[in-house]
Structures are given as C-alpha cells and as structure tokens.
Design a protein around this motif. Structure first.
Motif, PDB file in Angstrom:
ATOM      1  N   THR A   1      35.839 -51.406 -10.714  1.00 57.81           N
ATOM      2  CA  THR A   1      34.793 -50.398 -10.558  1.00 57.81           C
ATOM      3  C   THR A   1      35.341 -49.036 -11.008  1.00 57.81           C
ATOM      4  O   THR A   1      34.589 -48.121 -11.338  1.00 57.81           O
ATOM      5  CB  THR A   1      34.313 -50.326  -9.082  1.00 57.81           C
ATOM      6  OG1 THR A   1      33.160 -49.512  -9.015  1.00 57.81           O
ATOM      7  CG2 THR A   1      35.373 -49.759  -8.147  1.00 57.81           C
ATOM      8  N   LEU A   2      36.669 -48.915 -11.014  1.00 58.34           N
ATOM      9  CA  LEU A   2      37.332 -47.694 -11.479  1.00 58.34           C
ATOM     10  C   LEU A   2      37.928 -47.909 -12.864  1.00 58.34           C
ATOM     11  O   LEU A   2      38.422 -49.001 -13.168  1.00 58.34           O
ATOM     12  CB  LEU A   2      38.490 -47.329 -10.530  1.00 58.34           C
ATOM     13  CG  LEU A   2      38.163 -46.949  -9.092  1.00 58.34           C
ATOM     14  CD1 LEU A   2      39.460 -46.734  -8.313  1.00 58.34           C
ATOM     15  CD2 LEU A   2      37.303 -45.701  -9.025  1.00 58.34           C
ATOM     16  N   GLY A   3      37.923 -46.893 -13.670  1.00 56.03           N
ATOM     17  CA  GLY A   3      38.765 -46.861 -14.867  1.00 56.03           C
ATOM     18  C   GLY A   3      38.179 -47.464 -16.124  1.00 56.03           C
ATOM     19  O   GLY A   3      37.004 -47.835 -16.194  1.00 56.03           O
ATOM     20  N   ARG A   4      39.051 -47.510 -17.107  1.00 59.78           N
ATOM     21  CA  ARG A   4      38.648 -47.915 -18.459  1.00 59.78           C
ATOM     22  C   ARG A   4      39.701 -48.831 -19.054  1.00 59.78           C
ATOM     23  O   ARG A   4      40.864 -48.805 -18.646  1.00 59.78           O
ATOM     24  CB  ARG A   4      38.579 -46.672 -19.361  1.00 59.78           C
ATOM     25  CG  ARG A   4      37.591 -45.648 -18.961  1.00 59.78           C
ATOM     26  CD  ARG A   4      37.867 -44.340 -19.664  1.00 59.78           C
ATOM     27  NE  ARG A   4      39.030 -43.645 -19.146  1.00 59.78           N
ATOM     28  CZ  ARG A   4      39.566 -42.564 -19.701  1.00 59.78           C
ATOM     29  NH1 ARG A   4      39.063 -42.071 -20.809  1.00 59.78           N
ATOM     30  NH2 ARG A   4      40.619 -41.978 -19.151  1.00 59.78           N
TER      31      ARG A   4
ATOM     32  N   THR B   1      32.069 -49.722 -15.407  1.00 60.91           N
ATOM     33  CA  THR B   1      30.921 -49.165 -14.688  1.00 60.91           C
ATOM     34  C   THR B   1      30.563 -47.799 -15.273  1.00 60.91           C
ATOM     35  O   THR B   1      31.363 -47.197 -15.995  1.00 60.91           O
ATOM     36  CB  THR B   1      31.239 -48.982 -13.181  1.00 60.91           C
ATOM     37  OG1 THR B   1      32.314 -48.043 -13.052  1.00 60.91           O
ATOM     38  CG2 THR B   1      31.640 -50.290 -12.524  1.00 60.91           C
ATOM     39  N   VAL B   2      29.376 -47.329 -14.937  1.00 57.06           N
ATOM     40  CA  VAL B   2      28.911 -46.045 -15.468  1.00 57.06           C
ATOM     41  C   VAL B   2      29.732 -44.893 -14.874  1.00 57.06           C
ATOM     42  O   VAL B   2      30.265 -44.053 -15.584  1.00 57.06           O
ATOM     43  CB  VAL B   2      27.402 -45.849 -15.162  1.00 57.06           C
ATOM     44  CG1 VAL B   2      26.934 -44.463 -15.576  1.00 57.06           C
ATOM     45  CG2 VAL B   2      26.581 -46.929 -15.871  1.00 57.06           C
ATOM     46  N   GLU B   3      29.834 -44.915 -13.547  1.00 58.14           N
ATOM     47  CA  GLU B   3      30.604 -43.852 -12.876  1.00 58.14           C
ATOM     48  C   GLU B   3      31.976 -44.413 -12.522  1.00 58.14           C
ATOM     49  O   GLU B   3      32.207 -44.878 -11.410  1.00 58.14           O
ATOM     50  CB  GLU B   3      29.845 -43.383 -11.635  1.00 58.14           C
ATOM     51  CG  GLU B   3      28.576 -42.640 -11.996  1.00 58.14           C
ATOM     52  CD  GLU B   3      27.964 -41.953 -10.796  1.00 58.14           C
ATOM     53  OE1 GLU B   3      28.676 -41.201 -10.111  1.00 58.14           O
ATOM     54  OE2 GLU B   3      26.778 -42.204 -10.538  1.00 58.14           O
TER      55      GLU B   3
ATOM     56  N   LEU C   1      29.231 -51.272 -21.300  1.00 60.69           N
ATOM     57  CA  LEU C   1      30.084 -51.591 -20.149  1.00 60.69           C
ATOM     58  C   LEU C   1      30.892 -52.854 -20.427  1.00 60.69           C
ATOM     59  O   LEU C   1      30.388 -53.820 -21.008  1.00 60.69           O
ATOM     60  CB  LEU C   1      29.239 -51.771 -18.885  1.00 60.69           C
ATOM     61  CG  LEU C   1      28.487 -50.520 -18.416  1.00 60.69           C
ATOM     62  CD1 LEU C   1      27.704 -50.822 -17.143  1.00 60.69           C
ATOM     63  CD2 LEU C   1      29.449 -49.347 -18.168  1.00 60.69           C
ATOM     64  N   LEU C   2      32.132 -52.822 -20.009  1.00 61.69           N
ATOM     65  CA  LEU C   2      33.078 -53.902 -20.320  1.00 61.69           C
ATOM     66  C   LEU C   2      32.951 -55.075 -19.345  1.00 61.69           C
ATOM     67  O   LEU C   2      32.791 -54.875 -18.133  1.00 61.69           O
ATOM     68  CB  LEU C   2      34.500 -53.323 -20.227  1.00 61.69           C
ATOM     69  CG  LEU C   2      35.675 -54.265 -20.483  1.00 61.69           C
ATOM     70  CD1 LEU C   2      35.639 -54.826 -21.903  1.00 61.69           C
ATOM     71  CD2 LEU C   2      36.998 -53.533 -20.251  1.00 61.69           C
ATOM     72  N   VAL C   3      33.041 -56.266 -19.880  1.00 63.60           N
ATOM     73  CA  VAL C   3      33.197 -57.471 -19.053  1.00 63.60           C
ATOM     74  C   VAL C   3      34.303 -58.300 -19.705  1.00 63.60           C
ATOM     75  O   VAL C   3      34.099 -58.898 -20.766  1.00 63.60           O
ATOM     76  CB  VAL C   3      31.896 -58.305 -18.974  1.00 63.60           C
ATOM     77  CG1 VAL C   3      32.113 -59.518 -18.062  1.00 63.60           C
ATOM     78  CG2 VAL C   3      30.728 -57.473 -18.465  1.00 63.60           C
TER      79      VAL C   3
END
Ligand code: HEM
Length: 318
Positions: free
Chosen positions: A228-231, A267-269, A289-291
């Motif tokens: 849910t956090l990060g890239r 996630t967006v945020e 958004l990444l999966v």
C-alpha cells in the motif's frame, strides 16, 4: 462500518508486517532479553556518518548487545522528523523487511539463520539484486545510528519501519528491542532468501519463501499489504513503469515526496498506510497501478483468495 473494517484490516496487516520477524528472530538471538548479556554491552564504536567503503569497514567491527531504552525513545523522535522532511516511509519499511526477511526457521544457529540482525548494512548484502536502492535507506538512517550508538542496526531498522507505518497513518505497533547485530560481512545471508516478484508459480514461491520464515498464508497476505506504500522502479527492481500519473513530480499530492519522482505505485496515495492495496488489486481497473505476479497471486490462488476476500479485505481479521 466499512471504514472501521478497513482500519481494522490495516491495523492487523501492520502488526503482522512489523512483529512476526521480531518475534521469530528473538529465539535465535541469544542476547534477547538477557540482562546479563545486555549489561555486557561491548565496545561499540561510534560509526561515521557517511558511507564510504572504508568507513563501513570500521562499523563492521562494531558489536552491540542491546539497545538503550532512552536512546530508542529519542531515536523514534528523530525518525519522525526524518519522515516529516523526506517522506521516506516506503523505503524505511522495505529496509526493515529486507533485513528481517532472510530468516530461516530451520537453521538453529545464529547468525546463520538470518533475520533482523542488521546484516543489511554491509555492502555484500546491499548488492543483492533484491536490495537494489536500499543503500538510500541506509544513508537516511545512518546519521541516526551515529547519534544513538547504543541502538543496534537490527533494532534501528525495525524501529524505523514500525515508525514509518505509524506515521503513514497505520497503527502504533507494539515493539520489543534487543536484537543483536552481526559483526561482519561474512555473517550476511547468501543471496536469494527474499521473494522474487515474477517466479513461474507465484503462489508456490510465496509459500516456499514465507513458510521458511515460519509464517502462514494469512501472514503472507497481510504482509503483502505493505505494498500500500511506495513504488517500484524499473531501474532498481526491473518492475513497474518509469512513471505514472501518480508518481510524476508534478503530481499534486507528493510533489515534495521521497527521492526522485517516477516509478509505479500499487496505490493512488502511496504514502498512506491503508487498505487500498487489497481493493486496487482486486479491482485491477487502473493501468497506472502496479500488480506484481506475486500480488496477483493473492487473489488468484484459491486459499490466498479466501483470506484476501473474506478475512482481510472484507472482514479484517487475522
Ligand atoms: C510478497 C513478496 C514480495 C515481493 C515479490 C516484493 C517485491 C517488491 C518489489 C519488486 C519492489 C520494488 C522495488 C523497487 O523497484 O525499488 C517492492 C517494493 C516495496 N516492498 Fe515489496 N515485495 C514483497 C513483500 C513485501 C513485504 C512483506 C513488505 C513489507 C512488510 C514489502 C514492502 C515494500 C515496500 C514498502 C516497497 C516500496 C519501496 C519504495 O517505495 O522505495 N514488500 N517490493
């Protein structure tokens, strides 16, 4: 009600994210909660603040047996300030996870069994493919280590990770301290202990890696929720897009965000710790958004899916 359930799931995910490794690493750590060994804290040399090769070699000789409680409290405040100024929540969470995630419950001996032992500070481990980019996390945290020399790297990495989750809107995570640092690069784990994002059979791979740590299916799903956090950055891990509408520097929300702009978030945020990872993967509506294959497995594998759908996403129990 939905809000409450989401918050509850986030809380439980965060607890799993921060505590299992600490709990499981503890027995391997012979100084854990041992007053005599804690008193026998030996020759910790103050580490230099920069990270050149030579300086790291000096730190390799440092040995710490337990972290001083007052210093832990003060360091937490410094980490909060670091987070406020650098928005480095995601990479600090990843730092804690990658130090801990080498744990092997089947190996009796410490430090051979890996786990949260500060080994990730050494070049040899930072150079493992899975750790690409984490040198930046170490650079952020090193000045705090220098200021509070009685805190072990092992404790500091987990403190930083738990504080980052809390400051990103996650729960306050009950923590224990007393992890012992490995003393040299020869004590680092071999490469290949952390999960691969694109294995041929993602669900089997996740089970193989996380069961080795003594974790179960619920904990695998819960821990994955840290995305849910990060890239993800293609130039580091090879995964993700170079940039998306959520990560370009002009993106309103995080224009002063951590590190360089770019990468692809789950996630967006992506600086907010909440339940959106599970919702976004389930819906798979936004190409920005990444999966990862291992993220997708949580909603494809029948046993993981029951947990993702019913227990975390909908009901919020763990
Ligand atoms: C389930 C298996 C997992 C796989 C295959 C995986 C893989 C990855 C990959 C490929 C990245 C992108 C790294 C980059 O390009 O910089 C990443 C980032 C991240 N991972 Fe995982 N991960 C897994 C589990 C976890 C767990 C258990 C946690 C924490 C409890 C975690 C926390 C993070 C965070 C916070 C980031 C973002 C880092 C940043 O923005 O700098 N991951 N992960």
């Amino acid at each position: 009600m939905a809000e409450r359930l989401a918050a509850s799931a986030a809380t439980l995910r965060a607890s799993a994210a921060a505590t299992p490794f600490a709990r499981r690493a503890a027995p391997a750590n012979r100084a854990f909660f041992s007053p005599s060994l804690a008193r026998a804290r030996v020759g910790l040399r103050a580490a230099p603040s920069s990270l050149p090769q030579k300086a790291r070699a000096v730190r390799c000789a440092a040995v710490a047996m337990a972290s001083d409680a007052a210093q832990v409290k003060a360091a937490r405040e410094d980490i909060r300030e670091l987070l406020r100024t650098t928005h480095s929540h995601p990479i600090l969470v990843r730092l804690g996870w990658h130090d801990a995630g080498t744990y092997d419950k089947n190996i009796e001996e410490w430090p051979q069994r890996g786990g949260a032992n500060g080994s990730l500070r050494f070049d040899v481990e930072l150079k493992h493919g899975a750790n690409a980019g984490l040198i930046n996390a170490l650079k952020l945290i090193q000045p705090i280590k220098d200021k509070y020399p009685s805190i072990t790297y092992a404790d500091l990495f987990q403190l930083a990770s738990a504080t980052a989750i809390e400051e990103a809107g996650g729960p306050k995570i009950p923590m224990k301290y007393g992890r012992v640092d490995v003393t040299g690069p020869e004590q680092c784990p071999p490469e290949g202990k952390l999960p691969d994002a694109g294995p041929s059979s993602p669900a089997d791979h996740l089970r193989e890696v996380f069961y080795r740590m003594g974790l179960n299916d619920k904990e695998i799903v819960a821990l994955s929720g840290a995305h849910t956090l990060g890239r993800s950055r293609p130039e580091r891990s090879g995964w993700g897009k170079p940039e998306t509408k959520y990560t370009v520097c002009s993106y309103l929300l995080y224009k002063n965000g951590p590190g360089a702009p770019g990468g692809q978030s789950w996630t967006v945020e992506w600086l907010r710790f909440d339940n959106s990872y599970f919702k976004d993967i389930k819906e798979k509506r936004d190409q920005d958004l990444l999966v990862l294959p291992t993220d997708a497995a949580l909603f494809e594998d029948p046993k993981f899916k029951v947990i993702s759908d019913d227990q975390l996403y909908d009901v919020g129990i763990l």
